[in-house]
Design an enzyme around this catalytic site. Structure first.
Site, PDB file in Angstrom:
ATOM      1  N   ASP A  96       0.845  -1.189   0.000  1.00  0.00           N
ATOM      2  CA  ASP A  96       0.000   0.000   0.000  1.00  0.00           C
ATOM      3  C   ASP A  96       0.884   1.243   0.000  1.00  0.00           C
ATOM      4  O   ASP A  96       1.724   1.417   0.879  1.00  0.00           O
ATOM      5  CB  ASP A  96      -0.914  -0.003   1.229  1.00  0.00           C
ATOM      6  CG  ASP A  96      -2.010   1.047   1.110  1.00  0.00           C
ATOM      7  OD1 ASP A  96      -2.397   1.383  -0.035  1.00  0.00           O
ATOM      8  OD2 ASP A  96      -2.475   1.540   2.149  1.00  0.00           O
ATOM      9  N   HIS A 152      -3.445  13.801   1.429  1.00  0.00           N
ATOM     10  CA  HIS A 152      -3.593  12.869   2.551  1.00  0.00           C
ATOM     11  C   HIS A 152      -2.320  12.830   3.400  1.00  0.00           C
ATOM     12  O   HIS A 152      -2.385  12.886   4.633  1.00  0.00           O
ATOM     13  CB  HIS A 152      -3.922  11.470   2.036  1.00  0.00           C
ATOM     14  CG  HIS A 152      -3.927  10.422   3.101  1.00  0.00           C
ATOM     15  ND1 HIS A 152      -4.909  10.348   4.071  1.00  0.00           N
ATOM     16  CD2 HIS A 152      -3.053   9.413   3.386  1.00  0.00           C
ATOM     17  CE1 HIS A 152      -4.643   9.336   4.894  1.00  0.00           C
ATOM     18  NE2 HIS A 152      -3.522   8.759   4.503  1.00  0.00           N
ATOM     19  N   GLU A 206     -10.128   3.728   4.600  1.00  0.00           N
ATOM     20  CA  GLU A 206      -9.302   4.504   3.679  1.00  0.00           C
ATOM     21  C   GLU A 206      -9.788   4.252   2.262  1.00  0.00           C
ATOM     22  O   GLU A 206      -9.876   3.099   1.820  1.00  0.00           O
ATOM     23  CB  GLU A 206      -7.810   4.146   3.824  1.00  0.00           C
ATOM     24  CG  GLU A 206      -7.231   4.623   5.148  1.00  0.00           C
ATOM     25  CD  GLU A 206      -5.707   4.553   5.222  1.00  0.00           C
ATOM     26  OE1 GLU A 206      -5.110   3.781   4.458  1.00  0.00           O
ATOM     27  OE2 GLU A 206      -5.126   5.293   6.046  1.00  0.00           O
ATOM     28  N   GLU A 244      -9.323   4.059  -1.498  1.00  0.00           N
ATOM     29  CA  GLU A 244      -8.145   3.845  -2.349  1.00  0.00           C
ATOM     30  C   GLU A 244      -8.517   3.134  -3.647  1.00  0.00           C
ATOM     31  O   GLU A 244      -9.545   2.467  -3.738  1.00  0.00           O
ATOM     32  CB  GLU A 244      -7.100   2.984  -1.604  1.00  0.00           C
ATOM     33  CG  GLU A 244      -6.725   3.540  -0.237  1.00  0.00           C
ATOM     34  CD  GLU A 244      -5.466   2.951   0.353  1.00  0.00           C
ATOM     35  OE1 GLU A 244      -4.701   2.296  -0.393  1.00  0.00           O
ATOM     36  OE2 GLU A 244      -5.249   3.138   1.562  1.00  0.00           O
ATOM     37  N   ASP A 278      -8.702   0.218   2.789  1.00  0.00           N
ATOM     38  CA  ASP A 278      -7.615  -0.181   3.691  1.00  0.00           C
ATOM     39  C   ASP A 278      -8.021   0.196   5.119  1.00  0.00           C
ATOM     40  O   ASP A 278      -7.606   1.219   5.652  1.00  0.00           O
ATOM     41  CB  ASP A 278      -6.341   0.559   3.256  1.00  0.00           C
ATOM     42  CG  ASP A 278      -5.145   0.230   4.129  1.00  0.00           C
ATOM     43  OD1 ASP A 278      -5.079  -0.886   4.659  1.00  0.00           O
ATOM     44  OD2 ASP A 278      -4.269   1.107   4.268  1.00  0.00           O
ATOM     45  N   ARG A 318      -6.478   3.583  13.966  1.00  0.00           N
ATOM     46  CA  ARG A 318      -5.547   4.710  14.131  1.00  0.00           C
ATOM     47  C   ARG A 318      -4.801   4.686  15.453  1.00  0.00           C
ATOM     48  O   ARG A 318      -3.662   5.154  15.541  1.00  0.00           O
ATOM     49  CB  ARG A 318      -6.294   6.036  14.001  1.00  0.00           C
ATOM     50  CG  ARG A 318      -7.013   6.230  12.689  1.00  0.00           C
ATOM     51  CD  ARG A 318      -6.047   6.240  11.529  1.00  0.00           C
ATOM     52  NE  ARG A 318      -6.748   6.437  10.254  1.00  0.00           N
ATOM     53  CZ  ARG A 318      -6.205   6.243   9.074  1.00  0.00           C
ATOM     54  NH1 ARG A 318      -4.953   5.827   8.976  1.00  0.00           N
ATOM     55  NH2 ARG A 318      -6.902   6.437   7.981  1.00  0.00           N
ATOM     56  N   GLN A 329      -2.115   2.018  15.137  1.00  0.00           N
ATOM     57  CA  GLN A 329      -1.136   2.539  14.166  1.00  0.00           C
ATOM     58  C   GLN A 329      -0.236   3.607  14.791  1.00  0.00           C
ATOM     59  O   GLN A 329       0.991   3.582  14.626  1.00  0.00           O
ATOM     60  CB  GLN A 329      -1.901   3.119  12.964  1.00  0.00           C
ATOM     61  CG  GLN A 329      -1.017   3.690  11.864  1.00  0.00           C
ATOM     62  CD  GLN A 329      -1.843   4.400  10.779  1.00  0.00           C
ATOM     63  OE1 GLN A 329      -3.069   4.340  10.772  1.00  0.00           O
ATOM     64  NE2 GLN A 329      -1.174   5.067   9.869  1.00  0.00           N
ATOM     65  N   LYS A 375      -3.144  -2.107  10.469  1.00  0.00           N
ATOM     66  CA  LYS A 375      -3.669  -2.219   9.106  1.00  0.00           C
ATOM     67  C   LYS A 375      -3.946  -3.671   8.703  1.00  0.00           C
ATOM     68  O   LYS A 375      -4.783  -3.925   7.847  1.00  0.00           O
ATOM     69  CB  LYS A 375      -2.632  -1.686   8.109  1.00  0.00           C
ATOM     70  CG  LYS A 375      -2.194  -0.254   8.332  1.00  0.00           C
ATOM     71  CD  LYS A 375      -3.159   0.698   7.679  1.00  0.00           C
ATOM     72  CE  LYS A 375      -2.559   2.098   7.590  1.00  0.00           C
ATOM     73  NZ  LYS A 375      -3.461   2.996   6.849  1.00  0.00           N
ATOM     74  N   THR A 384      -8.314  -5.941   4.761  1.00  0.00           N
ATOM     75  CA  THR A 384      -8.361  -4.986   3.649  1.00  0.00           C
ATOM     76  C   THR A 384      -9.422  -5.506   2.686  1.00  0.00           C
ATOM     77  O   THR A 384      -9.416  -6.689   2.345  1.00  0.00           O
ATOM     78  CB  THR A 384      -6.998  -4.927   2.927  1.00  0.00           C
ATOM     79  OG1 THR A 384      -5.978  -4.650   3.894  1.00  0.00           O
ATOM     80  CG2 THR A 384      -6.978  -3.838   1.862  1.00  0.00           C
ATOM     81  N   GLU A 404      -9.357  12.405   8.801  1.00  0.00           N
ATOM     82  CA  GLU A 404      -9.232  13.708   8.140  1.00  0.00           C
ATOM     83  C   GLU A 404     -10.570  14.445   8.119  1.00  0.00           C
ATOM     84  O   GLU A 404     -10.627  15.647   8.360  1.00  0.00           O
ATOM     85  CB  GLU A 404      -8.749  13.513   6.702  1.00  0.00           C
ATOM     86  CG  GLU A 404      -7.336  12.978   6.587  1.00  0.00           C
ATOM     87  CD  GLU A 404      -7.045  12.523   5.169  1.00  0.00           C
ATOM     88  OE1 GLU A 404      -6.617  13.355   4.366  1.00  0.00           O
ATOM     89  OE2 GLU A 404      -7.267  11.332   4.868  1.00  0.00           O
TER      90      GLU A 404
HETATM   91 MN    MN Z   1      -3.801   2.858   3.087  1.00  0.00          MN
END
Ligand code: MN
Length: 345
Positions: A76, A83, A149, A151, A183, A187, A190, A203, A207, A308
């Site tokens: 990834d 971002h 996420e 993507e 994904d 948080r 992470q 993560k 997925t 975000e």
């Molecule tokens: Mn990602």
């Protein structure tokens, strides 16, 4: 949706809402995944698209979703400038948001191929180790900051030998098609684990990818010039700027629109990502999945993740359902990636 999928009897073709069973077209179409045909290369791919469109095979009503390809490796990237800037500000508020390498190479982490699932699969809230800045010690438990996420990913068809590199202009000889990718990210896990080697368990729990792989050939008319790069990349990453993809993206949360973006805003293009990934001679395998990284735009409401969109004040609750959708400017639909959050297993 337009693309190839996998069904109970073999491969499927989906276009304009109709799903056709391709298993009668021969051996390579009677397989449980797209991998055998993906390994064959561009001529075979073009013939397969033509054959699928012309095929008068049985129509399939609402097939059960299968993972369309066997995932070899999963990488990834982190290729959206917006971002990376937004996250840098939140994770490292006292520093420059972009680390010094970001504009020189497409930063990435290696994910967990075995945790890639097809759209429609629930996501169980992961447990992990987390430590808020104001806590003295870490604790282990269910994530409190579960996120999605938005993507776009590409799927490798033609493999390489160890030591072989794939220059930017050979991208379309190796890559079969694209999928939408969610994904899922914890948080809190992470933020505690990622220094210095990058994301891992925050993560790798799951997925999700779309049920249909849209062949690259069908996105030819959606290619646009990617945003300018400053500084200009080194020679081995130069080029590939005509591979911006005008694909409108949207996120829906519990049936309500949450965010809208476009893959054309990505700073590093797919050919540059693949050139980077092979620049040290690492081998490509059929079924390698490489994703763009979260795609965020400059406008409010175009951010590709909750952290975000809500500045870290709201995350996914158990029972929440996230749907990602994509539509190329030439009308080719990428379908959706759907997933519902369930309590920890
Ligand atoms: Mn990602």
């Amino acid at each position: 949706m337009t693309g190839f999928g996998a069904g109970d009897n073999g491969l499927l073709w989906c276009e304009r809402g109709e799903v056709v069973d391709l298993s009668g077209l021969g051996d390579v179409f009677a397989q449980p995944t797209l991998n055998p045909i993906m390994a064959e290369g561009r001529t075979a791919w073009e013939e397969a698209i033509a054959a699928a469109r012309a095929h008068d095979g049985p129509r399939v009503s609402k097939p059960e979703a299968h993972l369309p390809f066997e995932v070899a490796d999963y990488v990834d990237f982190y290729s959206s400038l917006e971002h990376a800037t937004n996250l840098g500000r939140m994770f490292r508020p006292d520093q420059e948001p972009l680390l010094p390498n970001w504009r020189w190479l497409p930063v990435a982490y290696h994910g967990r191929a075995g945790s890639v699932v097809v759209s429609g699969t629930d996501v169980a809230r992961p447990r992990g180790q987390r430590k808020a800045p104001d806590e003295a010690e870490p604790a282990f438990g269910p994530s409190r900051r579960l996120d999605f996420e938005l993507e776009l990913g590409f799927v490798v068809g033609v493999p390489t030998e160890l030591g072989e590199v794939v220059p930017v202009d050979a991208f379309a000889d190796h890559v079969f098609g694209v999928v939408l990718v969610n994904d899922w990210s914890a948080r809190d896990i992470q933020a505690w684990e990622y220094v210095p080697l990058g994301p891992n368990l925050g993560k790798s729990f799951q997925t999700s990818v779309s049920e249909w792989v849209t062949p690259l050939a069908l996105l030819e008319e959606a290619r646009v010039e990617a945003p300018p790069q400053d500084p200009p990349p080194l020679d081995h990453l130069a080029g590939g700027r005509d591979w911006g993809l005008d694909v409108a993206l949207e996120v829906e949360l519990n049936g309500e629109p949450l965010s809208r973006g476009n893959a054309r805003t990505l700073y590093w293009t797919f050919p540059q990502q693949l050139a980077h990934a092979t620049s040290n001679g690492a081998r490509l395998r059929t079924g390698d999945l490489m994703a763009s990284g979260t795609i965020s735009g400059t406008e409010p409401g175009s951010e590709g993740s909750m952290i975000e969109l809500f500045r870290g004040e709201r995350f996914l609750e158990d029972g929440d359902e996230v749907v990602l959708r994509g539509r190329a400017v030439n009308g080719v639909e990428l379908g959706e990636v759907r997933g519902r959050v369930v309590p920890p297993l």
